[in-house]
Design a protein around this motif. Structure first.
Motif, short mmCIF file in Angstrom:
data_model
loop_
_atom_site.label_atom_id
_atom_site.label_comp_id
_atom_site.label_asym_id
_atom_site.label_seq_id
_atom_site.Cartn_x
_atom_site.Cartn_y
_atom_site.Cartn_z
N TYR A 6 68.34 106.96 87.20
CA TYR A 6 67.13 106.29 86.57
C TYR A 6 67.46 104.58 86.68
N VAL A 8 65.99 100.74 86.08
CA VAL A 8 64.62 100.62 85.06
C VAL A 8 65.26 99.25 85.43
N ILE A 16 63.84 98.52 77.01
CA ILE A 16 63.10 99.11 78.60
C ILE A 16 61.35 97.90 78.87
N MET A 66 57.94 109.92 85.17
CA MET A 66 58.01 109.12 84.30
C MET A 66 57.04 110.07 82.75
N THR A 70 54.62 105.72 80.00
CA THR A 70 55.07 104.22 81.45
C THR A 70 53.26 104.49 82.01
N GLY A 129 61.11 105.64 83.54
CA GLY A 129 60.51 105.64 82.25
C GLY A 129 60.00 106.08 81.86
N GLY A 130 60.36 106.46 80.18
CA GLY A 130 60.89 105.76 79.62
C GLY A 130 61.82 106.09 79.07
N GLY A 131 61.97 105.98 77.54
CA GLY A 131 63.06 105.47 77.04
C GLY A 131 63.74 107.05 76.16
#
Length: 190
Positions: A6, A8, A16, A66, A70, A129-131
């Motif tokens: 990961y 980022v 992020i 992703m 993202t 990403g993403g979270g």
């Protein structure tokens, strides 16, 4: 076995992106840029790297993962953003946009997909990403490489989304601080 990293950009307070997905507060120029690019070559969209004169070959990854949000950052200009990598976008709600022929869109379980990818031959796997996707894949992440930017966002997309309390120890590999204020912090799973 391949590893999932990961890698980022993140704010000091752990976001992020901002609440509307904005990431323009993160530094893309400065003394950190060249050294980080050398280590993580190929982690810019193909067209942007070409425009900046940055080579994308020879990087640590051959696959990028992703979530839809993202991926959608580059739309409509970049529907096939990382043409030099195998691209997988996880989504339950969206279809492939026009021009995204080189992108695999899937609604499969991300953990299952990552385990299959890890069993294949190849270079590293990059989670960009993403979270929310990072929260789902937290137990599969082998390396965490954070470009910590000297900014507080206050709200937005968290590094690991809404991951519930579940401590997981990481071992620090390296910390590199730059005059720009960016800190590259790298960790591996214990």
């Amino acid at each position: 076995m391949r590893e999932l990293t990961y890698f980022v950009a993140v704010s000091v307070d752990g976001f992020i992106a901002g609440p509307a997905g904005q990431f323009d507060q993160f530094l893309v120029e400065g003394d950190h840029a060249g050294e980080i690019w050398a280590k993580y070559r190929g982690t810019a969209p193909t067209a942007l790297a070409a425009a900046a004169g940055l080579p994308v070959e020879g990087g640590p990854f051959d696959t990028v993962l992703m979530g839809w949000n993202t991926f959608a950052v580059g739309l409509p200009e970049l529907p096939d953003p990382y043409q030099h990598l195998r691209q997988i976008v996880f989504t339950h709600e969206h279809q492939a946009p026009e021009g995204a022929a080189g992108v695999d869109f899937t609604d499969r379980d991300p953990v299952e997909v990552v385990r299959e990818l890890k069993a294949e031959a190849g270079a590293g796997i990059w989670l960009c990403g993403g979270g929310a996707l990072a929260a789902v894949l937290a137990d599969e992440i082998d390396r965490l490489s954070l470009k910590v930017n000297p900014v507080l966002l206050g709200d937005g997309v968290r590094l690991f989304g809404d991951r519930p309390y579940d401590p997981a120890a990481l071992r620090p590999l390296a910390v590199s601080a730059y005059q720009s204020g960016v800190v590259l912090a790298e960790y591996v799973r214990h």
